[in-house]
Write a protein that holds these residues in place. Structure first.
Motif, mmCIF file in Angstrom:
data_model
loop_
_atom_site.group_PDB
_atom_site.id
_atom_site.type_symbol
_atom_site.label_atom_id
_atom_site.label_comp_id
_atom_site.label_asym_id
_atom_site.label_seq_id
_atom_site.Cartn_x
_atom_site.Cartn_y
_atom_site.Cartn_z
ATOM 1 N N CYS A 9 37.025 16.483 14.732
ATOM 2 C CA CYS A 9 35.711 15.823 14.684
ATOM 3 C C CYS A 9 34.685 16.754 15.319
ATOM 4 N N ASP A 10 34.184 17.710 14.531
ATOM 5 C CA ASP A 10 33.293 18.733 15.068
ATOM 6 C C ASP A 10 32.064 18.991 14.200
ATOM 7 N N LEU A 11 31.768 18.096 13.251
ATOM 8 C CA LEU A 11 30.597 18.276 12.395
ATOM 9 C C LEU A 11 29.459 17.351 12.839
ATOM 10 N N SER A 12 28.255 17.703 12.441
ATOM 11 C CA SER A 12 27.089 16.877 12.757
ATOM 12 C C SER A 12 27.064 15.647 11.864
ATOM 13 N N GLN A 13 26.581 14.555 12.401
ATOM 14 C CA GLN A 13 26.475 13.326 11.614
ATOM 15 C C GLN A 13 25.429 13.487 10.515
ATOM 16 N N PRO A 14 25.641 12.848 9.369
ATOM 17 C CA PRO A 14 24.595 12.845 8.337
ATOM 18 C C PRO A 14 23.394 12.045 8.822
ATOM 19 N N ARG A 15 22.248 12.303 8.216
ATOM 20 C CA ARG A 15 21.019 11.619 8.634
ATOM 21 C C ARG A 15 20.503 10.754 7.489
ATOM 22 N N ASN B 150 12.976 -7.207 -2.874
ATOM 23 C CA ASN B 150 13.526 -6.874 -4.193
ATOM 24 C C ASN B 150 14.637 -5.840 -4.147
ATOM 25 N N LYS B 151 14.393 -4.664 -3.553
ATOM 26 C CA LYS B 151 15.396 -3.597 -3.568
ATOM 27 C C LYS B 151 15.067 -2.550 -2.525
ATOM 28 N N VAL B 152 16.033 -1.663 -2.289
ATOM 29 C CA VAL B 152 15.821 -0.515 -1.409
ATOM 30 C C VAL B 152 16.591 0.663 -1.990
ATOM 31 N N VAL B 153 15.975 1.824 -1.958
ATOM 32 C CA VAL B 153 16.614 3.059 -2.411
ATOM 33 C C VAL B 153 17.112 3.790 -1.168
ATOM 34 N N VAL B 154 18.421 3.942 -1.054
ATOM 35 C CA VAL B 154 19.029 4.546 0.134
ATOM 36 C C VAL B 154 19.226 6.035 -0.101
ATOM 37 N N SER B 155 18.647 6.841 0.782
ATOM 38 C CA SER B 155 18.744 8.292 0.673
ATOM 39 C C SER B 155 19.343 8.857 1.951
ATOM 40 N N ILE B 156 20.278 9.798 1.794
ATOM 41 C CA ILE B 156 20.962 10.416 2.926
ATOM 42 C C ILE B 156 20.791 11.929 2.832
ATOM 43 N N SER B 157 20.481 12.559 3.943
ATOM 44 C CA SER B 157 20.316 14.009 3.974
ATOM 45 C C SER B 157 21.688 14.681 4.067
ATOM 46 N N VAL B 158 21.921 15.687 3.197
ATOM 47 C CA VAL B 158 23.208 16.391 3.158
ATOM 48 C C VAL B 158 22.985 17.866 3.463
ATOM 49 N N ARG C 67 27.566 2.902 5.780
ATOM 50 C CA ARG C 67 28.125 3.826 6.766
ATOM 51 C C ARG C 67 28.386 5.172 6.089
ATOM 52 N N ALA C 68 28.177 6.249 6.831
ATOM 53 C CA ALA C 68 28.343 7.584 6.256
ATOM 54 C C ALA C 68 28.917 8.535 7.295
ATOM 55 N N ALA C 69 29.642 9.547 6.812
ATOM 56 C CA ALA C 69 30.188 10.588 7.675
ATOM 57 C C ALA C 69 30.248 11.883 6.891
ATOM 58 N N THR C 70 30.218 12.990 7.601
ATOM 59 C CA THR C 70 30.260 14.314 6.992
ATOM 60 C C THR C 70 31.691 14.842 7.008
ATOM 61 N N PHE C 71 32.090 15.507 5.911
ATOM 62 C CA PHE C 71 33.454 16.049 5.787
ATOM 63 C C PHE C 71 33.419 17.484 5.269
ATOM 64 N N ARG C 72 34.405 18.250 5.697
ATOM 65 C CA ARG C 72 34.625 19.588 5.129
ATOM 66 C C ARG C 72 36.091 19.938 5.302
ATOM 67 N N THR C 73 36.739 20.391 4.235
ATOM 68 C CA THR C 73 38.157 20.737 4.281
ATOM 69 C C THR C 73 38.314 22.245 4.346
ATOM 70 N N ASP C 74 39.103 22.693 5.305
ATOM 71 C CA ASP C 74 39.365 24.124 5.479
ATOM 72 C C ASP C 74 40.873 24.314 5.549
ATOM 73 N N GLY C 75 41.500 24.470 4.372
ATOM 74 C CA GLY C 75 42.952 24.573 4.331
ATOM 75 C C GLY C 75 43.601 23.278 4.777
ATOM 76 N N ALA C 76 44.450 23.370 5.784
ATOM 77 C CA ALA C 76 45.136 22.180 6.287
ATOM 78 C C ALA C 76 44.328 21.461 7.355
ATOM 79 N N ILE C 77 43.134 21.958 7.659
ATOM 80 C CA ILE C 77 42.292 21.343 8.685
ATOM 81 C C ILE C 77 41.139 20.607 8.009
ATOM 82 N N GLN C 78 40.996 19.353 8.330
ATOM 83 C CA GLN C 78 39.885 18.559 7.809
ATOM 84 C C GLN C 78 38.874 18.334 8.923
#
Length: 223
Positions: A70-76, A86-94, A139-150
């Motif tokens: 668990c070493d990545l920055s949270q998404p914003r 009526n509605k809401v458009v949900v946008s997340i920064s990547v 709810r949102a979280a950031t992911f990156r796979t590096d070989g056998a390490i997630q």
């Protein structure tokens, strides 16, 4: 149809020391997941070869042992939680080089379930719309796979309340004498009062369960 090139047939897996082969029923289930994920993301239909590659990747990821860090920055969230008509458009920064995966739970923070995003949750690709009345927790979280390490981040979330849009229309259809009023303000200049009109409009709209566009305020000096 035959097995994809990137996925060993069951009769070949044992001789090559590969991971346990995927049963055909499980393979078809994974294919349906790939198709649904692509559809939810608004992407054009995948070719059979593209589906095979994605399914084979999922199979290999399940077979490989992984270590989570668990070493990545949270998404914003670019769209902040709140009340919407009526509605809401949900946008997340990547950020570049990572993936953001998310879950949408209807019912609010008080519900018994807690759908936290994981490596196989829907992949965020573009803003999405919530247009049915209700309380939603995204709810949102950031992911990156590096070989056998997630690598992943801590979870972040926003709560969105979507209200029916009929309340504002209903207010506008009422007789004018029922929705007009006068607010007397003493000791303030016209310029000072004008600067607070938006806050007053918002407060009146909330109190009357109406949209802000249905509230009209005008400043008149007392004669």
């Amino acid at each position: 149809r035959g097995w994809p090139a990137t996925h060993l047939r069951p009769d070949m897996a044992a001789s090559r020391g590969s991971p346990k082969p995927t049963p055909p029923r499980e393979f078809l289930r994974l294919r349906r997941i790939v198709r649904r994920s692509s559809s939810l993301a608004g992407l054009p239909p995948l070719t059979a070869e593209q589906e095979d590659v994605q399914v084979a990747t999922m199979v290999l990821q399940k077979a490989l042992p992984t270590v989570t860090q668990c070493d990545l920055s949270q998404p914003r969230f670019e769209t902040k939680g709140g009340h919407f008509d009526n509605k809401v458009v949900v946008s997340i920064s990547v950020e570049s080089g990572v993936e953001v995966r998310y879950t949408v739970e209807r019912g609010g923070e008080g519900s018994k379930s807690r759908c936290e995003p994981h490596a196989r949750s829907p992949l965020y690709r573009k803003p999405f719309v919530l247009d049915e009345p209700g309380v939603y927790v995204v709810r949102a979280a950031t992911f990156r796979t590096d070989g056998a390490i997630q690598h992943r981040s801590l979870m972040t979330s926003e709560t969105f309340v979507v209200r029916p849009g009929a309340s504002g229309k209903f207010l506008r259809n009422l007789p004018s004498q029922m929705v007009q009023g006068v607010i007397n303000i003493a000791g303030g200049t016209e310029r000072l009062i004008a600067s607070g009109l938006e806050s007053m409009r918002s407060a009146i709209a909330t109190a009357s369960n109406a949209t802000q566009s249905a509230v009209n305020l005008h400043i008149r000096k007392k004669k």
